[in-house]
Scaffold this motif. Structure first.
Motif, PDB file in Angstrom:
ATOM      1  N   UNK A  60      -2.546  93.151  18.650  1.00 29.97           N
ATOM      2  CA  UNK A  60      -3.012  92.424  19.842  1.00 29.97           C
ATOM      3  C   UNK A  60      -4.025  91.370  19.391  1.00 29.97           C
ATOM      4  N   UNK A  61      -3.555  90.147  19.115  1.00 32.28           N
ATOM      5  CA  UNK A  61      -4.453  89.158  18.518  1.00 32.28           C
ATOM      6  C   UNK A  61      -5.536  88.624  19.447  1.00 32.28           C
ATOM      7  N   UNK A  62      -5.389  88.816  20.764  1.00 31.96           N
ATOM      8  CA  UNK A  62      -6.412  88.312  21.691  1.00 31.96           C
ATOM      9  C   UNK A  62      -7.059  89.511  22.395  1.00 31.96           C
ATOM     10  N   UNK A  63      -8.319  89.759  22.068  1.00 26.65           N
ATOM     11  CA  UNK A  63      -8.984  90.962  22.573  1.00 26.65           C
ATOM     12  C   UNK A  63      -9.710  90.763  23.884  1.00 26.65           C
ATOM     13  N   UNK A  64      -9.882  89.512  24.309  1.00 24.90           N
ATOM     14  CA  UNK A  64     -10.658  89.308  25.540  1.00 24.90           C
ATOM     15  C   UNK A  64     -10.093  88.138  26.331  1.00 24.90           C
ATOM     16  N   UNK A  65     -10.326  88.165  27.647  1.00 20.68           N
ATOM     17  CA  UNK A  65      -9.877  87.020  28.448  1.00 20.68           C
ATOM     18  C   UNK A  65     -10.674  85.777  28.081  1.00 20.68           C
ATOM     19  N   UNK A  66     -10.073  84.644  28.318  1.00 22.67           N
ATOM     20  CA  UNK A  66     -10.719  83.351  28.084  1.00 22.67           C
ATOM     21  C   UNK A  66     -11.129  82.780  29.432  1.00 22.67           C
ATOM     22  N   UNK A  67     -12.335  82.207  29.491  1.00 18.26           N
ATOM     23  CA  UNK A  67     -12.671  81.480  30.711  1.00 18.26           C
ATOM     24  C   UNK A  67     -12.399  79.995  30.497  1.00 18.26           C
ATOM     25  N   UNK A  68     -11.533  79.460  31.335  1.00 23.65           N
ATOM     26  CA  UNK A  68     -11.211  78.034  31.290  1.00 23.65           C
ATOM     27  C   UNK A  68     -10.856  77.621  32.724  1.00 23.65           C
ATOM     28  N   UNK A  69     -11.597  76.663  33.294  1.00 23.41           N
ATOM     29  CA  UNK A  69     -11.288  76.251  34.667  1.00 23.41           C
ATOM     30  C   UNK A  69      -9.831  75.788  34.785  1.00 23.41           C
ATOM     31  N   UNK A  70      -9.235  76.098  35.930  1.00 21.00           N
ATOM     32  CA  UNK A  70      -7.799  75.834  36.111  1.00 21.00           C
ATOM     33  C   UNK A  70      -7.439  74.371  35.865  1.00 21.00           C
ATOM     34  N   UNK A  71      -8.313  73.453  36.271  1.00 24.04           N
ATOM     35  CA  UNK A  71      -7.976  72.034  36.082  1.00 24.04           C
ATOM     36  C   UNK A  71      -7.871  71.712  34.586  1.00 24.04           C
TER      37      UNK A  71
END
Ligand SMILES: Cc1cc2nc3c(=O)[nH]c(=O)nc-3n(C[C@H](O)[C@H](O)[C@H](O)COP(=O)(O)OP(=O)(O)OC[C@H]3O[C@@H](n4cnc5c(N)ncnc54)[C@H](O)[C@@H]3O)c2cc1C
Length: 502
Positions: free
Chosen positions: A108-119
């Motif tokens: 599982x190479x991505x351990x955490x969610x990313x915050x990136x605004x939808x726009x």
């Protein structure tokens, strides 16, 4: 036999008409573009969406974005979720993690969610689409359509008049109020959740950017979250179900002062604002003939679990390769699996988001493994063939785990690099006999072992997939396990490949 359809003068032909250039429509467009499928992507809005709305990209969606070659730029543009800071009435505060974050693992190479605004997410998707030679057509509104046995004839309004578009398939990726869903008369049952909220993007002074600041509980709560990749804060707060709420700059500033009890938080500007009533609804059908629904057009729910954009992207991801395969001659029944697989996932997500809304009302919203979407899969799908024992660690239909491998020359490789090709991948584990199946369009056959093209020296592939010498794992183009068997001569595997692959 389909007759050539006669079109009006201002008309065009394409294979796929996508109505809606949000996250779902853009993802589908990129997948079709990289597969060389002709399509037209339209959106009624005059310009791209400018707000932050869906700001959480879950680990499973990052894997999909990696396959579409946008994950790295999204991670560079965004950042991790900060802690949640709950302010107490006495002026002190308590910090707690907003999301579960674990270290990346080989599978599982991505351990955490990313915050990136939808726009910003959508902007990066548009840039990728441009690299592939396409762009959404803004100010193009789907205003009507009819279908026959061979496709869809759609009417599109744009400056200068109406055009007619003839397509093999129409995809309604046109959001919660979907024109396509309504025109087809597809029921959208569910419930109104008696909750209404404001979301807005602002610049302000008086708050640090190291925490998601939260005050209060129930109807008076408010939160201000620093939006990674910008100088903005995203404001969220519940508002009364009925009546006008003052969404002017002054009205928003007054609500912040009243709910936080702080005069030192000064709003400089409100850049985007919206109020919305929450509901949980699921379309009765995702398909009528040549027309499909994807994303919010098929399901709406509260934003509490950070699932909407992610589920919309994954709808498109499930549909893209199937449309391309059928257009290349695969059995058209493959398209029936889209609704069968995705509607069940959305039903589960609706229940989860609604449970989290109750937690959020009590001021106790935490997101964990369940929201990361890594454990979602299609084990009950007709596309899942499993000839191994029930206690094997991985079942057909599950998400295909990643695994670090080594090339025959000793260079580092990853299983995901193979999967990112968008092809079917057949893994022959430590096979020392010639392959039973021969290469065909869209199927890559890979032997893992000391005499194979890839080596599993650390045993990551073996452990994640529970593989033994001679085992076969067939992986779908969207990164789920299609078939698992100990026997490369399995008649069921041969039938599967004949019917669906290539
Ligand atoms: C406050 C808030 C927070 C959220 N947080 C998260 C989060 O953290 N994570 C998450 O995953 N999701 C979140 N979401 C949900 C997310 O924003 C949506 O699920 C997502 O935008 C759905 O994408 P979509 O492409 O299906 O639809 P949309 O983004 O709604 O796009 C539909 C497009 O179709 C176009 N369209 C409509 N009708 C027509 C027509 N007739 N012709 C042509 N074009 C048309 C529209 O202009 C629009 O651009 C949040 C939502 C809100 C409101």
């Amino acid at each position: 036999m389909c007759k050539i359809h006669s079109l009006k003068e201002s008309s065009m032909h394409t294979d796929i008409l996508i109505s809606g250039a949000g996250a779902a429509g853009l993802t589908l467009a990129i997948d079709l573009a990289r597969r060389g499928i002709p399509f037209l992507l339209i959106d009624q809005a005059p310009a791209p969406f400018a707000g932050s709305r869906g700001k959480g990209i879950q680990p499973r969606t990052l894997e999909i974005f990696e396959a579409l070659e946008v994950a790295d730029r999204m991670i560079a543009a965004g950042g991790p979720y900060p802690v949640q800071r709950h302010y107490r009435a006495d002026g002190g505060h308590d910090d707690e993690a907003a999301v579960q974050s674990v270290a990346a693992t080989p599978s599982e190479p991505y351990g955490q969610p990313l915050m990136l605004p939808q726009s910003l997410t959508e902007g990066i998707l548009r840039a990728r689409l441009a690299e592939l030679g396409h762009a959404p057509h803004y100010a193009h509104t789907l205003s009507g359509f009819e279908q026959d046995d061979c496709g869809v004839t759609a009417r599109v309004q744009r400056t200068g008049g109406e055009i007619e578009v003839r397509a093999r398939y129409l995809i309604g990726a046109d959001g919660g109020r979907s024109f396509v869903r309504k025109t087809l008369g597809i029921d959208f049952p569910g419930e109104s959740l008696n909750a209404r909220a404001v979301v807005a993007d602002l610049t302000l002074s008086g708050l640090t950017r190291d925490a998601w600041h939260r005050w209060g509980k129930g109807a008076n709560q408010i939160s201000l979250c620093p939006l990674q990749g910008t100088q903005l804060f995203q404001l969220q707060m519940p508002i009364p179900l009925e009546g006008e709420f003052d969404l002017s700059d002054a009205g928003i500033a007054a609500a912040i002062a009243a709910r936080t009890g702080r005069s030192d938080i000064v709003v400089d500007a409100v850049h985007w604002r919206s109020d919305y009533a929450m509901s949980a609804r699921l379309a009765e059908r995702y398909r009528v003939g040549c027309i499909f629904l994807a994303g919010d057009a098929a399901h709406v729910h509260p934003p509490t679990g950070g699932q909407g954009l992610n589920t919309s992207v994954q709808d498109a991801w499930n549909l893209g390769w199937k449309l391309a395969a059928v257009l290349h001659g695969a059995d058209a029944a493959l398209l029936d699996t889209y609704e069968a697989e995705r509607r069940e996932i959305a039903a589960g997500m609706l229940g989860m988001s609604t449970r989290l809304l109750d937690a959020a009302r009590a001021g106790d919203l935490r997101r964990g493994r369940e929201q990361q979407q890594l454990d979602l899969g299609y084990p009950d799908s007709s596309l899942s063939l499993d000839e191994r024992d029930d206690d094997a660690p991985l079942r057909a239909g599950y998400r295909a785990p990643d695994a670090p491998l080594t090339g025959a020359g000793g260079q580092p490789r990853r299983l995901f690099s193979l999967l990112n090709s968008g092809e079917w991948i057949m893994l022959r584990y430590e096979a020392d006999t010639p392959a039973v199946f021969s290469a065909r369009r869209g199927l890559r056959i890979v032997t893992i072992g000391e005499r194979g093209e890839l080596r599993d020296h650390a045993g990551h592939l073996r452990d994640a997939y529970g593989l033994h010498t001679g085992d076969i794992a067939l992986l779908r183009p969207d990164g789920y396990v299609a078939a698992l068997t100990h026997d490369e001569h399995s008649p069921a595997l041969a039938t599967y490949i004949e019917k669906l692959v290539g």
